[in-house]
Design a protein around this motif. Structure first.
Motif, short mmCIF file in Angstrom:
data_model
loop_
_atom_site.label_atom_id
_atom_site.label_comp_id
_atom_site.label_asym_id
_atom_site.label_seq_id
_atom_site.Cartn_x
_atom_site.Cartn_y
_atom_site.Cartn_z
N LYS A 158 7.25 122.85 -42.59
CA LYS A 158 8.39 123.70 -42.97
C LYS A 158 9.75 123.07 -42.71
N LYS A 159 9.84 122.14 -41.76
CA LYS A 159 11.17 121.65 -41.39
C LYS A 159 11.69 120.63 -42.40
N ALA A 160 13.01 120.48 -42.46
CA ALA A 160 13.63 119.53 -43.39
C ALA A 160 13.30 118.11 -42.96
N PRO A 161 12.95 117.25 -43.91
CA PRO A 161 12.65 115.84 -43.57
C PRO A 161 13.85 115.16 -42.92
N THR A 162 13.61 114.49 -41.80
CA THR A 162 14.69 113.80 -41.10
C THR A 162 14.14 112.62 -40.31
N ALA A 163 14.93 111.56 -40.25
CA ALA A 163 14.58 110.42 -39.40
C ALA A 163 15.07 110.65 -37.98
N ASP A 164 15.83 111.75 -37.77
CA ASP A 164 16.33 112.12 -36.44
C ASP A 164 17.16 111.00 -35.82
N LEU A 165 17.96 110.36 -36.67
CA LEU A 165 18.77 109.23 -36.18
C LEU A 165 20.02 109.69 -35.45
N TRP A 166 20.53 110.86 -35.82
CA TRP A 166 21.66 111.45 -35.12
C TRP A 166 21.59 112.95 -35.31
N ILE A 206 4.75 108.18 -33.77
CA ILE A 206 4.75 109.61 -34.11
C ILE A 206 6.17 110.15 -33.97
N SER A 207 6.73 110.61 -35.07
CA SER A 207 8.12 111.08 -35.06
C SER A 207 8.25 112.59 -34.97
N GLY A 208 7.13 113.29 -35.25
CA GLY A 208 7.22 114.74 -35.37
C GLY A 208 7.45 115.15 -36.81
N GLY A 209 7.52 114.16 -37.72
CA GLY A 209 7.73 114.43 -39.14
C GLY A 209 6.43 114.44 -39.92
N ILE A 210 6.55 114.78 -41.21
CA ILE A 210 5.38 114.97 -42.06
C ILE A 210 4.61 113.68 -42.33
N ASP A 211 5.30 112.55 -42.47
CA ASP A 211 4.63 111.31 -42.82
C ASP A 211 3.71 110.82 -41.71
N SER A 212 4.25 110.70 -40.50
CA SER A 212 3.41 110.24 -39.39
C SER A 212 2.34 111.27 -39.05
N ALA A 213 2.62 112.54 -39.35
CA ALA A 213 1.62 113.59 -39.11
C ALA A 213 0.41 113.39 -40.01
N LEU A 214 0.66 113.17 -41.30
CA LEU A 214 -0.45 112.97 -42.23
C LEU A 214 -1.20 111.68 -41.90
N VAL A 215 -0.47 110.63 -41.59
CA VAL A 215 -1.10 109.35 -41.26
C VAL A 215 -2.02 109.49 -40.05
N SER A 216 -1.55 110.16 -39.01
CA SER A 216 -2.37 110.29 -37.80
C SER A 216 -3.60 111.15 -38.06
N SER A 217 -3.46 112.18 -38.90
CA SER A 217 -4.62 113.03 -39.20
C SER A 217 -5.67 112.26 -39.97
N ILE A 218 -5.25 111.41 -40.91
CA ILE A 218 -6.18 110.59 -41.68
C ILE A 218 -6.84 109.55 -40.77
N GLU A 258 17.62 114.04 -47.11
CA GLU A 258 18.21 114.39 -48.40
C GLU A 258 19.73 114.30 -48.37
N ALA A 259 20.33 114.68 -47.25
CA ALA A 259 21.79 114.57 -47.14
C ALA A 259 22.21 113.11 -47.14
N GLU A 260 21.44 112.27 -46.46
CA GLU A 260 21.77 110.85 -46.39
C GLU A 260 21.55 110.17 -47.74
N LEU A 261 20.48 110.54 -48.43
CA LEU A 261 20.18 109.95 -49.73
C LEU A 261 21.13 110.43 -50.82
N GLY A 262 21.60 111.66 -50.67
CA GLY A 262 22.48 112.23 -51.69
C GLY A 262 21.74 112.93 -52.80
N PHE A 263 20.42 113.05 -52.69
CA PHE A 263 19.58 113.71 -53.68
C PHE A 263 18.47 114.48 -52.97
N THR A 264 17.94 115.49 -53.62
CA THR A 264 16.76 116.16 -53.09
C THR A 264 15.54 115.31 -53.40
#
Length: 268
Positions: free
Chosen positions: A178-186, A30-42, A192-198
């Protein structure tokens, strides 16, 4: 498209796949992000909250809001959430590797988390449930044998935008949506900033390629050429991450692809 139906379909599909494994529990990072949130709810909807074991695995630079959102998530759905700090083991590997870049440090963190999750799965008679969405799988935006390692992937068919829409339909924790997607690596890192695209641009291009079957020239008419070429190149160059290692041909004799159905049908 009815996103509540998609949630229900994924719940049933996961329940059927999980029951075949004979595992007692589902183990999820669980990262606190949207992906693990949806997975845990399912997972909670499919097999019950008492059989879902969540693990929040911070590094010393992880943000406090990630933990707060992970805690809100566990409180909403009622699953167990344990904290395992990976700072010490990650720093030990970072020290051994020397002169690591932020990307390499991120990979080390992801693989430390993978080790913990699979060990916790063994401890809890469970299996590791993946949290990687289709957009990330196509782009290779994940650590091979790190956060992409799992026994069952619940959201691997969903583009990132669909993860949000299904989460909205499931009335997900608002701060997570609502929060911006992040892997919280640093500190300050965002996907999106790391990928260079939205994600909006990425998903639009991927959807037009996969679902609308547009050719490269047709894509150029809708999007700028550089973005199209970079995204296509990334999907192609990271294709190895989407498969088990290539097995070289021995020349002994032709062998079929490994298929468990052969073994299931021995008595027929």
């Amino acid at each position: 498209m009815n996103y509540s139906d998609i949630f229900n379909n994924l719940t049933l599909s996961f329940k059927n796949a999980f029951n075949k494994t004979g595992a007692e529990n589902a183990v999820i990072g669980i990262s606190g992000g949207i992906d693990s949130a949806l997975v845990s709810s399912i997972a909670c909807a499919a097999i019950g909250k008492d059989r879902v074991k969540g693990f929040f695995m911070p590094y010393k630079t992880s943000s406090e809001h990630s933990y707060n959102d992970a805690l809100k998530l566990s409180e909403k759905y009622g699953f167990q959430l344990d904290i395992v700090d990976i700072s010490a083991p990650a720093d030990a590997f970072i020290k051994i590797c020397e002169n690591t870049t932020p990307l390499r440090k991120g990979n080390i963190m992801a693989r430390c988390r993978m080790i913990i999750l699979f060990d916790k799965a063994a401890e809890n008679k469970g299996i590791v449930i993946g949290t990687t969405n289709r957009t990330e799988l196509l782009l290779g935006y994940g650590t091979w044998y790190g956060d992409t390692a799992s026994s069952i992937n619940i959201i691997g068919e969903l583009y990132k935008r669909e993860v949000y829409r299904v989460s909205n339909a499931a009335e997900m924790v608002e701060s997570i949506i609502k929060k911006a997607p992040t892997a919280d690596l640093w500190p300050g890192q965002t996907d999106e900033a790391e990928l260079g695209f939205t994600y909006e641009l990425i998903d639009n291009i991927l959807y037009d390629i996969e679902q609308q079957h547009l050719c490269r020239n047709e894509l150029y008419e809708k999007y700028d050429k550089e973005s199209v070429d970079k995204i296509i190149k990334r999907v192609v160059s990271n294709s190895f991450k989407r498969y088990t290692p290539f097995i070289c041909q021995s020349g002994i004799y032709k062998r079929s692809v490994i298929d468990e159905n052969i073994f299931l049908n021995l008595d027929k």
